[in-house]
Design an enzyme around this catalytic site. Structure first.
Site, PDB file in Angstrom:
ATOM      1  CG  ASP A  44      -1.852   1.162   1.279  1.00 40.89           C
ATOM      2  OD1 ASP A  44      -3.006   0.989   0.842  1.00 40.89           O
ATOM      3  OD2 ASP A  44      -1.448   2.248   1.726  1.00 40.89           O
ATOM      4  CE1 TYR A  49       0.726   7.544   2.390  1.00 40.37           C
ATOM      5  CE2 TYR A  49       1.252   5.268   1.866  1.00 40.37           C
ATOM      6  CZ  TYR A  49       0.418   6.193   2.440  1.00 40.37           C
ATOM      7  OH  TYR A  49      -0.731   5.762   3.065  1.00 40.37           O
ATOM      8  CE  LYS A  74      -3.582   4.793   0.517  1.00 39.95           C
ATOM      9  NZ  LYS A  74      -2.159   4.517   0.786  1.00 39.95           N
ATOM     10  CG  HIS A 107      -4.144   9.893   0.022  1.00 42.39           C
ATOM     11  ND1 HIS A 107      -2.795   9.794  -0.192  1.00 42.39           N
ATOM     12  CD2 HIS A 107      -4.325   9.579   1.325  1.00 42.39           C
ATOM     13  CE1 HIS A 107      -2.204   9.436   0.938  1.00 42.39           C
ATOM     14  NE2 HIS A 107      -3.107   9.294   1.867  1.00 42.39           N
TER      15      HIS A 107
END
Ligand code: A2P
Length: 282
Positions: A44, A49, A74, A107
């Site tokens: 994930d 990120y 996301k 997200h």
């Protein structure tokens, strides 16, 4: 690895390896590779990120076939809106180095959700994404959002752990056949959770650690969990939860630990303002 079924008949491994806050250019590559070697088949990540490329490289180098790994990413707020979202999806495909993504989420629940979702729906029709979902949606936000969906989300990824169980939200998600995914499934390492005496007693009873007891609770609740660790033993241990079972009484005792309070309120205008202002790329 055990799987759960999604509302579009796809299956998803019950535990995914979360890479939030692990840096790109090495650490995420190493951690993802370790996770895949340990048996994880679900990773994930997210545009925000900033480590999609390390995840993609690790999947390629792992020797595990692409179709055997469930990849989630996301879309970030900056890429919301129909045209931006289309570009955002292409960038994720490029950064991950894949020709399809298993699950792609909106997200954060702000900005142009309607047209961003439309772009995700079209990517499903084009075969670029297999399943689409949402994240951080409260009941209030979700009820408005769902009115404009042609394809129903398969998951809602939100903060969830035994101290913050999202009971009301889960009831609503259940009505729509949408599965909950837990971020911070271990309370982000919180002492209040990991040093809870009752959980420690269960860990001793089953010869497991507290993290494993918590992850087993998630699994028995039907929640997909995304534990993060950079520690070899814990990476391995966090998927070693399928050889014991919590009794109904133990499940009920853990359900009674809910405080209803988490670390993040998506409906707080200050959070919306902060996240809307977060620029991830040029
Ligand atoms: P570490 O990376 O040293 O293992 P969450 O997934 O809820 O965000 O929690 C992640 C935090 O919990 C990290 O600090 C991680 O530290 C720690 N952690 C991960 N797995 C376990 C476990 N099985 N028991 C205790 N702490 C854990």
């Amino acid at each position: 690895m055990k799987t759960f079924e999604l509302n579009n008949n796809q299956t998803i491994p019950a535990i995914g390896f979360g890479v939030f806050l692990i840096p790109n250019d090495g650490p995420t590559y190493e951690a993802t590779l370790k996770a895949l070697k340990a048996g994880y088949r679900h990773i994930d990540t997210a545009v925000a990120y900033m480590n999609e490329s390390d995840v993609g490289k690790a999947v390629k180098d792992s020797g595990v076939a692409r179709e055997d790994v469930f990849l989630t990413s996301k879309l970030w707020l900056q890429d919301y809106g129909y045209e931006n979202a289309k570009r955002g999806i292409e960038n994720s495909l490029k950064n991950l180095g894949v020709d399809y993504i298993d699950l792609y989420l909106l997200h954060q629940p702000y900005g142009d959700l309607v047209y961003s979702w439309k772009a995700l729906e079209e990517a499903v029709e084009e075969g670029k994404i297999k399943s689409i979902g949402i994240s951080n949606q409260t009941i209030h936000i979700f009820k408005k959002f769902i009115e404009n969906c042609h394809i129903k989300p398969v998951v809602n990824q939100v903060e969830c752990n035994p101290l913050f169980q999202q009971k009301e939200l889960r009831k609503v998600m259940d009505e729509y056949g949408i599965r909950l995914e837990a971020w911070y499934p271990l309370g982000h390492g919180s002492k209040e959770l990991l040093e809870n005496e009752y959980l420690i007693s269960l860990a001793q009873k089953y010869h497991k650690n507290v993290g494993q007891v918590i992850l087993r609770w998630h699994y028995q609740e039907g929640i997909i969990s995304l534990p993060k660790s950079t520690n070899d033993e814990r990476i391995k241990g966090n998927i070693d939860i399928f050889d014991f079972e919590l009794s109904e009484e133990e499940m009920a005792n853990i359900r009674a630990m809910d405080t209803g309070k988490g670390t993040h309120d998506p409906e707080d205008p200050a959070n919306e303002k902060r996240l809307m202002g977060l620029k991830i790329h040029d």
